[in-house]
Design a protein around this motif. Sequence first.
Motif, PDB file in Angstrom:
ATOM      1  N   PRO A 136      -5.125 -49.825-102.570  1.00  0.00           N
ATOM      2  CA  PRO A 136      -5.087 -48.466-102.025  1.00  0.00           C
ATOM      3  C   PRO A 136      -6.206 -48.239-101.012  1.00  0.00           C
ATOM      4  O   PRO A 136      -7.320 -48.736-101.187  1.00  0.00           O
ATOM      5  CB  PRO A 136      -5.268 -47.577-103.254  1.00  0.00           C
ATOM      6  N   GLU A 141      -3.776 -44.598-100.925  1.00  0.00           N
ATOM      7  CA  GLU A 141      -2.420 -44.905-100.459  1.00  0.00           C
ATOM      8  C   GLU A 141      -2.245 -46.396-100.182  1.00  0.00           C
ATOM      9  O   GLU A 141      -3.131 -47.062 -99.652  1.00  0.00           O
ATOM     10  CB  GLU A 141      -2.173 -44.105 -99.184  1.00  0.00           C
ATOM     11  N   SER A 178      10.537 -40.742-102.719  1.00  0.00           N
ATOM     12  CA  SER A 178       9.101 -40.434-102.746  1.00  0.00           C
ATOM     13  C   SER A 178       8.604 -40.274-104.177  1.00  0.00           C
ATOM     14  O   SER A 178       7.471 -40.644-104.499  1.00  0.00           O
ATOM     15  CB  SER A 178       8.813 -39.162-101.936  1.00  0.00           C
ATOM     16  N   ALA A 182       5.872 -42.776-105.948  1.00  0.00           N
ATOM     17  CA  ALA A 182       4.582 -42.084-106.041  1.00  0.00           C
ATOM     18  C   ALA A 182       3.599 -42.834-106.935  1.00  0.00           C
ATOM     19  O   ALA A 182       2.396 -42.871-106.657  1.00  0.00           O
ATOM     20  CB  ALA A 182       4.782 -40.666-106.567  1.00  0.00           C
ATOM     21  N   SER A 183       4.107 -43.442-107.990  1.00  0.00           N
ATOM     22  CA  SER A 183       3.213 -44.164-108.909  1.00  0.00           C
ATOM     23  C   SER A 183       2.553 -45.357-108.227  1.00  0.00           C
ATOM     24  O   SER A 183       1.473 -45.793-108.634  1.00  0.00           O
ATOM     25  CB  SER A 183       3.986 -44.642-110.143  1.00  0.00           C
ATOM     26  N   LYS A 185       1.770 -45.192-105.022  1.00  0.00           N
ATOM     27  CA  LYS A 185       1.034 -44.601-103.894  1.00  0.00           C
ATOM     28  C   LYS A 185       1.671 -44.944-102.549  1.00  0.00           C
ATOM     29  O   LYS A 185       0.998 -45.266-101.566  1.00  0.00           O
ATOM     30  CB  LYS A 185      -0.438 -45.030-103.889  1.00  0.00           C
ATOM     31  N   ARG A 187       4.238 -43.329 -99.713  1.00  0.00           N
ATOM     32  CA  ARG A 187       4.886 -42.109 -99.258  1.00  0.00           C
ATOM     33  C   ARG A 187       6.225 -42.407 -98.571  1.00  0.00           C
ATOM     34  O   ARG A 187       6.414 -43.488 -98.022  1.00  0.00           O
ATOM     35  CB  ARG A 187       4.000 -41.342 -98.271  1.00  0.00           C
ATOM     36  N   ASN A 242       4.900 -36.022 -97.509  1.00  0.00           N
ATOM     37  CA  ASN A 242       5.621 -36.882 -98.431  1.00  0.00           C
ATOM     38  C   ASN A 242       6.865 -36.168 -98.946  1.00  0.00           C
ATOM     39  O   ASN A 242       6.831 -34.971 -99.217  1.00  0.00           O
ATOM     40  CB  ASN A 242       4.724 -37.266 -99.621  1.00  0.00           C
ATOM     41  N   PHE A 485       2.608 -37.609-104.979  1.00  0.00           N
ATOM     42  CA  PHE A 485       1.627 -38.444-104.269  1.00  0.00           C
ATOM     43  C   PHE A 485       1.351 -37.876-102.890  1.00  0.00           C
ATOM     44  O   PHE A 485       2.285 -37.581-102.169  1.00  0.00           O
ATOM     45  CB  PHE A 485       2.098 -39.893-104.140  1.00  0.00           C
ATOM     46  N   PRO A 486       0.087 -37.755-102.470  1.00  0.00           N
ATOM     47  CA  PRO A 486      -1.104 -38.051-103.275  1.00  0.00           C
ATOM     48  C   PRO A 486      -1.292 -37.031-104.402  1.00  0.00           C
ATOM     49  O   PRO A 486      -1.087 -35.831-104.177  1.00  0.00           O
ATOM     50  CB  PRO A 486      -2.249 -37.984-102.268  1.00  0.00           C
ATOM     51  N   SER A 487      -1.644 -37.505-105.591  1.00  0.00           N
ATOM     52  CA  SER A 487      -1.753 -36.642-106.776  1.00  0.00           C
ATOM     53  C   SER A 487      -3.052 -35.852-106.755  1.00  0.00           C
ATOM     54  O   SER A 487      -3.992 -36.122-107.506  1.00  0.00           O
ATOM     55  CB  SER A 487      -1.662 -37.498-108.047  1.00  0.00           C
ATOM     56  N   GLY A 517       2.997 -33.263-100.439  1.00  0.00           N
ATOM     57  CA  GLY A 517       2.900 -34.441-101.299  1.00  0.00           C
ATOM     58  C   GLY A 517       4.130 -34.651-102.155  1.00  0.00           C
ATOM     59  O   GLY A 517       4.050 -35.218-103.251  1.00  0.00           O
TER      60      GLY A 517
END
Length: 523
Positions: A136, A141, A178, A182-183, A185, A187, A242, A485-487, A517
Motif C-alpha cells: 500500500p 492504496e 469497488s 476495498a479489502s 485497497k 479503487r 471510489n 475504501f479508503p476506510s 470512498g
Amino acid sequence: MLKGAVSLVTGGASGLGKATVERFIQQGSKVVICDLSSSKGYELSKSLGEDKCVFVPVNVVSEQDVKNALEVTQKTFGKLHNVVNCAGIGVAFKTYNFNKGLSHDIADFLKVLEVNTIGTFNVIRLAVGLIGKNKPNKNGERGVILNTASTAAYDGEIGQVAYAASNGAIVGMTLPLSRDLASQKIRVVTIAPGLFRTPILSALPEKVVAFLEKSVPFPPRLGNPDEFAMLAENIIDNPMLNGETIRLDGALRLHFLFSATIGFLIKMLKGAVSLVTGGASGLGKATVERLVQQGSKVVICDLPSSKGNELSKGLGDDRAVFAPVDITSEKDVNEALKLTKDKFGKLNYLVNCAGIGSANKTYNFKKNQPHSLEDFTKVLTINTLGTFNVIRLAVGLIGQNEANESGERGVVVNTASVAAFDGQMGQVAYSASKGGVVGMTLPLARDLATQGIRVVTIAPGLFRTPLLDQLPEKVIASLEKSVPFPSRLGYPEEYAQLVESIIRNPMLNGEVIRLDGAIRMQP
C-alpha cells in the motif's frame, strides 16, 4: 501518483485509450498498451520509447491473452498499479425491424455484451491479482481500476439496445467491484463519455459532425480524447473517488439523435477570480486555500461570526478578501459581488459550500410529535434556495467575461451530499435540500450553456470537517469503518482537489460526482 507507477490500458492503440497512454507516460508512468494484433499498438509503443511502454496484442475476452499481458507487465516493469479499460465495440440495430420483419440478431447482441462487459470484467478479475501484490502507498492504496462506459448507459438511442445494455452493465458493476476490492485497497471508478472525437466519429462527414456538436449544450463540440485522459489522471490522483460513475459529456442528454491544450488548462486558475461560499471552514476553507495556491484570487463568503476575516488576512490581502454573507440574502450576495468586481475586476468561478444540517425524524411516535415544519423550511431555504440565490446573481457577473479559447466564461461548482441518494433516518430535511441541489444541476447547465458557463455538483460522503471532528474518537472510528475504501473520513483537501479538477476539465458539465470512498449509507 502516476510518476513511477505502472499502468495497463486496453484499447490503448487509438482514440480514448491512446490519449490515456500518452498522458500517463507524460506524467511519468510506465504503460502496457493492450489492443488487437491488427491495431497500431506496436508503432505507438516504439514512438513513445520502449523504456516507457510496451505493446501486447490482446483480445480482452481471452483469458490467455490477458494473462500473457500481465506476465509481460510483471516481467518488463515488475508490478502493476492502474488498469484503464477502454476496449469496446458498438453495433446499431433496432430490437425489431418492422419494415423487414427482422429481429435484432442475438449473436450481434451477445458479441457486444461479450466484448464490452465480459471483456472489461475479464481484464479486471485477472489484473487485480497482480495489483493486490503491491505494498500500500501512503494513502493505504494498492491500485486503481478505471472503466469506460458511455452516456448510452443512461440515454440509449434508437438502435443502441446492445451497446446501451453492455455499458449499463459496466455502470452497474462499478459499485460492487469497488466493494469487493476495498479489502485489498483497490479503487474502482467508471467514466461515461458522451460524443468524443475518436477515429469512428472523425470519419463521419463534417456536416454530420457539426450536427452532433450542436447537440452538446456546452462546450458545443465533440469531446477531445485528451479530456478523457485528463479525467483518468484526476481519478487516479484523488484517493476518495471510489465506486462512482462520472459522466463526461458537456451536459449532453441524447434525445433520438440519428481543443484546449494542456498549457492552456494549466493557466485556467492563474489570474482567475473565485468566490467561495462557506469559505471560512471545512470544505470551503480547503477550497479557498487550494485555489489561492493555484494562483486564483478568492472572495471568501461566510457568516459575520465566522473566521473568514482572519483567513483572508492569513492568505494575504492581495490574494483574498472576506465578505460577510448570508447566502439567502439578495442584498448580502449583491454586496459580495460588488466587492469582487471593485477589488479584482471580474469573477470566473463560483464554489458553493455553505450549508447546514438537521437531524429529526418525520414523526416522533414516542413524543407524538411531527417534524418541525420551521426546521424543514430553514434547511431547505439555506441549502437549496441559498445555493440558487448565489448562482442566479453571480452568473450575471461571470457572463460579462470574454469567452476563453474553449468558449468558456466560467464555472459553477455546487456541494450536495451522498444524503441526496442515501438519506438516513432523521435526514429527511437535509436529504431533500441536497436532492434539490442535485436535481437543478442539469437544468442549470442547460440554462447557462449559451453563456459558456459550466455547472457541476460534488456529493461528498463522510468528511473530516469541524462538525465531525467534535465527535468522540470511538464514533469517528465507527464512521470510518463504514467507508469501503479508503476506510477513513475524507479530507477537505480531497474535495478541493476535485474542485480544481472540475475547473480545469472543460468537458465536465451538468454532472453530479460522488466523492465518498464507495460508501452507501445504511438506514
